[in-house]
Design a protein around this motif. Structure first.
Motif, mmCIF file in Angstrom:
data_model
loop_
_atom_site.group_PDB
_atom_site.id
_atom_site.type_symbol
_atom_site.label_atom_id
_atom_site.label_comp_id
_atom_site.label_asym_id
_atom_site.label_seq_id
_atom_site.Cartn_x
_atom_site.Cartn_y
_atom_site.Cartn_z
ATOM 1 N N SER A 18 -2.710 -8.053 -2.161
ATOM 2 C CA SER A 18 -4.032 -8.314 -1.598
ATOM 3 C C SER A 18 -3.865 -8.969 -0.231
ATOM 4 O O SER A 18 -2.865 -9.638 0.045
ATOM 5 C CB SER A 18 -4.815 -9.240 -2.533
ATOM 6 O OG SER A 18 -5.998 -9.688 -1.913
ATOM 7 N N MET A 58 0.824 -1.202 0.000
ATOM 8 C CA MET A 58 0.000 0.000 0.000
ATOM 9 C C MET A 58 0.864 1.259 0.000
ATOM 10 O O MET A 58 0.524 2.258 -0.636
ATOM 11 C CB MET A 58 -0.929 0.008 1.208
ATOM 12 C CG MET A 58 -1.987 1.095 1.152
ATOM 13 S SD MET A 58 -3.160 0.870 -0.207
ATOM 14 C CE MET A 58 -4.216 -0.383 0.500
ATOM 15 N N SER A 61 -6.222 -2.320 -5.101
ATOM 16 C CA SER A 61 -7.479 -1.786 -4.582
ATOM 17 C C SER A 61 -8.506 -1.733 -5.708
ATOM 18 O O SER A 61 -8.288 -1.079 -6.726
ATOM 19 C CB SER A 61 -7.267 -0.379 -4.011
ATOM 20 O OG SER A 61 -8.506 0.270 -3.805
ATOM 21 N N VAL A 107 -6.963 -2.482 5.978
ATOM 22 C CA VAL A 107 -6.846 -3.894 5.607
ATOM 23 C C VAL A 107 -6.460 -4.765 6.795
ATOM 24 O O VAL A 107 -7.155 -5.738 7.131
ATOM 25 C CB VAL A 107 -5.825 -4.078 4.460
ATOM 26 C CG1 VAL A 107 -5.775 -5.535 4.035
ATOM 27 C CG2 VAL A 107 -6.190 -3.197 3.279
#
Length: 419
Positions: free
Chosen positions: A154, A64, A111, A287
């Motif tokens: 993910s 991220m 995302s 997350v």
């Protein structure tokens, strides 16, 4: 106590469907089940352990952080523009090509909502100007957001890898073929629907004006366009399956990509640093936060005896366990718009016992992952669906109706290939 646990689980998913805060719902439910079992401290321990999960936190946070840097440097936009550039030359297969291009971009931009915004702003007006109905244009981009199943960033591949005692890239390699075939099924199904509804060409120009006006000219920098995929290339080439380069971890690849982006774009290092750590913080809060709450929920299910009962039922029927993995997360994802909560709950509670049902842990975990993703891809309340519908100027339910047949067929195909 088992019946009480079942009622709590039903209420939990009802609350998630009603759009209550997911982390709060999962945490409170797990806490309630543990309290009934008289072992409330056990779920607090589960909470603490999930906070410092070495297999998940570094992977998801660095990915991220890298994504935030790519957005700041506009490298992600250059990549999208580059891949979108050749689409108009493929008019005969314009719709499935859009799905697969979005699929590929979603691997680098995991995302779904973020990918929809970046890709949809370019491809949806492109399709509409080519005469494709706005609802089909939005559906094509939304369908392509299942590409995140192949992203190491993910939450699910590292979660499954931890359960299976393997590495992230091995988990992804295990369902790569199935994911690509399922995406192609969704893409072809959408094209067939468009042809049947006569929405693949001859769109009303007036209907397209608002969305088409969002397109703008943009000069692609090819070097910047390559930067977002460099970490993925390093991971693939260094994986056990290829072993072309020395193996690199996901955090190492993402940090290298961040440094490369800084050098290529010649940005202010201070700003790049801020963006990277902002991304890491966002990942932990959004997350990792769901993973922590899901750990509390699944531990609560164990303590109250519900997990054990479900496992016993599934042990007596391989078919039940197969259907549960293939359609359980999907149904919840359709209703609540997110595949994460249902998939993490399923993989945390049931997947560790996959071998008792005659399946591999990685295979069952991947089947549940794909199931939740396909469900989210045909949900009218998913963030990605809302973004695509706004860009196309149509109601989200119109996208859901067009994607549903293909995603159901894809889920069945995924189950047959993985389980």
């Amino acid at each position: 106590m088992i019946w009480i646990g079942g009622i709590i689980v039903i209420l939990t998913f009802y609350a998630i469907i009603k759009r209550w805060e997911t982390r709060m719902v999962l945490f409170v439910s797990g806490l309630a089940m543990a309290a009934i079992a008289g072992k409330i401290l056990d779920v607090i321990d589960a909470f603490a352990k999930a906070m410092v999960n070495g297999g998940l936190v570094p992977v998801i946070c660095t990915v991220m952080g890298f994504a935030f840097v790519m957005k700041y440097t506009t490298c992600d936009r250059h990549m999208v523009q580059l891949l979108a550039g050749g689409i108009t030359r493929m008019r005969a297969i314009l719709i499935p090509t859009t799905v697969m291009v979005t699929f590929a971009i979603n691997i680098a931009l995991p995302s779904a909502a973020g990918c929809s915004a970046a890709v949809g702003a370019i491809l949806i007006p492109t399709l509409i100007r080519a005469g494709v109905h706005p609802a089909i244009a939005g559906s094509a981009v939304l369908a392509g957001t299942c590409g995140g199943v192949l992203s190491p960033g993910s939450a699910h591949p590292p979660f499954i890898a931890k359960l299976a005692g393997t590495d992230v890239m091995s988990v992804i390699a295990g369902h790569t073929v199935a994911a690509i075939i399922c995406a192609l099924i969704g893409a072809v199904s959408l094209m067939v629907i468009a042809i049947m509804r006569k929405e693949n060409k001859g769109c009303n120009v007036e209907l397209c004006e608002v969305a088409a006006d969002t397109a703008e000219q943009f000069q692609v920098n090819y070097i910047k366009a390559i930067v977002p995929i460099v970490p993925l290339v390093l991971l693939v080439l260094g994986s056990k399956q290829l072993n072309v380069l020395p193996a690199v971890s996901v955090p190492e690849a993402m940090i290298f990509g961040t440094i490369l982006g800084l050098v290529v774009c010649r940005c202010n290092p201070q700003e790049v640093s801020k963006e990277f750590f902002n991304g890491m913080g966002s990942a932990y809060g959004s997350v990792i936060g769901i993973i922590i709450a899901a750990a509390v929920f699944t531990r609560g299910m164990e303590l109250i005896g519900l997990t054990g009962s479900l496992i016993e039922v599934m042990k007596h029927s391989e078919q039940i366990s197969r259907l549960a993995a293939a359609f359980g997360p999907m149904i919840i994802a359709i209703l609540c718009g997110s595949g994460d909560a249902a998939t993490l709950a399923f993989n945390g509670a049931i997947t560790p016992h996959a071998q008792d049902f005659g399946f591999g842990i990685s295979q069952m975990g991947s089947a549940a992952f794909l199931s939740g993703t396909f469900g989210r891809t045909m949900s009218p309340v998913a963030g990605a669906a809302i973004v695509c519908s706004q860009l196309a100027g149509v109601d989200p339910i119109e996208l859901a109706k067009r994607n549903t047949p293909g995603m159901i067929i894809a889920a069945i195909a995924g189950m047959l290939m993985l389980l």
